[in-house]
Design an enzyme around this catalytic site. Structure first.
Site, PDB file in Angstrom:
ATOM      1  N   GLU A  48     -32.557   2.636  87.969  1.00 52.29           N
ATOM      2  CA  GLU A  48     -32.943   2.020  89.244  1.00 52.29           C
ATOM      3  C   GLU A  48     -33.233   3.031  90.352  1.00 52.29           C
ATOM      4  O   GLU A  48     -33.657   2.648  91.452  1.00 52.29           O
ATOM      5  CB  GLU A  48     -31.863   1.045  89.709  1.00 52.29           C
ATOM      6  CG  GLU A  48     -31.721  -0.200  88.844  1.00 52.29           C
ATOM      7  CD  GLU A  48     -30.960   0.016  87.540  1.00 52.29           C
ATOM      8  OE1 GLU A  48     -31.189  -0.760  86.588  1.00 52.29           O
ATOM      9  OE2 GLU A  48     -30.141   0.961  87.458  1.00 52.29           O
TER      10      GLU A  48
ATOM     11  N   HIS B 121     -30.849   4.416  73.780  1.00 50.23           N
ATOM     12  CA  HIS B 121     -30.847   4.014  75.187  1.00 50.23           C
ATOM     13  C   HIS B 121     -30.939   5.233  76.107  1.00 50.23           C
ATOM     14  O   HIS B 121     -31.633   5.210  77.123  1.00 50.23           O
ATOM     15  CB  HIS B 121     -29.576   3.196  75.473  1.00 50.23           C
ATOM     16  CG  HIS B 121     -29.529   2.623  76.838  1.00 50.23           C
ATOM     17  ND1 HIS B 121     -28.712   3.114  77.829  1.00 50.23           N
ATOM     18  CD2 HIS B 121     -30.214   1.592  77.395  1.00 50.23           C
ATOM     19  CE1 HIS B 121     -28.887   2.420  78.929  1.00 50.23           C
ATOM     20  NE2 HIS B 121     -29.789   1.493  78.705  1.00 50.23           N
TER      21      HIS B 121
END
Length: 164
Positions: free
Chosen positions: A63, A93
């Protein structure tokens, strides 16, 4: 020949935003501490009432780009610092988060013309991250120095552009 470079002594004119990922906060809080210490020692007001420094928290490193973009586009800051820690796990990931965070942060800087310091640790282990966040040295300090230099350099370039 003109030599244009940033300095660490004219920080009083800079407005800085620091965007910090909350994920792996054991590490990112240490990076933030080193960053703020450096900024304060170089004349940046780091108090709660400061009009020179703003701090934004995001959930994770993924983010960082979107909030950095919003802050950079505000026109309020000469430089941004992003702080995060992505630690390799057993799945891919790690690779996805690191790739998107790094590409996103670079794009913000290119698209807005505001320097955005990439202060995201990418390590294989928590121990490596902690070493970089204070056990051996605190890279938060280095990221702050990079921000001061880039902010000063961009101001110098603007001065040259306006004088021609």
């Amino acid at each position: 020949m003109a030599t244009i470079e940033g300095r660490f002594t004219d920080a009083s004119r800079l407005r800085i935003a620091v965007v910090v990922a909350r994920f792996n906060d054991l590490v990112t809080n240490k990076l933030l501490s080193g960053c703020l210490d450096c900024l304060e020692r170089h004349g940046i007001d780091t108090s709660v009432e400061s009009n020179q420094l703003d701090l934004a928290w995001v959930p994770g490193s993924f983010e960082l780009p979107i909030v950095s973009q919003s802050l950079a586009r505000s026109g309020k800051y000469q430089v941004l610092i992003t702080l995060g820690a992505v630690i390799r796990g057993d799945t891919p990931h790690f690779d996805v988060v690191v790739a998107e965070a790094s590409k996103g942060i670079a794009a913000v800087s290119r698209d807005t013309g505001v320097p955005v310091i990439f202060g995201v640790l990418t390590t294989d282990t928590m121990h490596q991250a902690l070493e970089r966040a204070g056990i051996k040295s605190n890279l938060g300090w280095s990221y702050a120095l990079q921000a001061l230099e880039m902010g000063s350099l961009m101001n110098a370039i603007e001065s040259i552009k306006s004088s021609t």
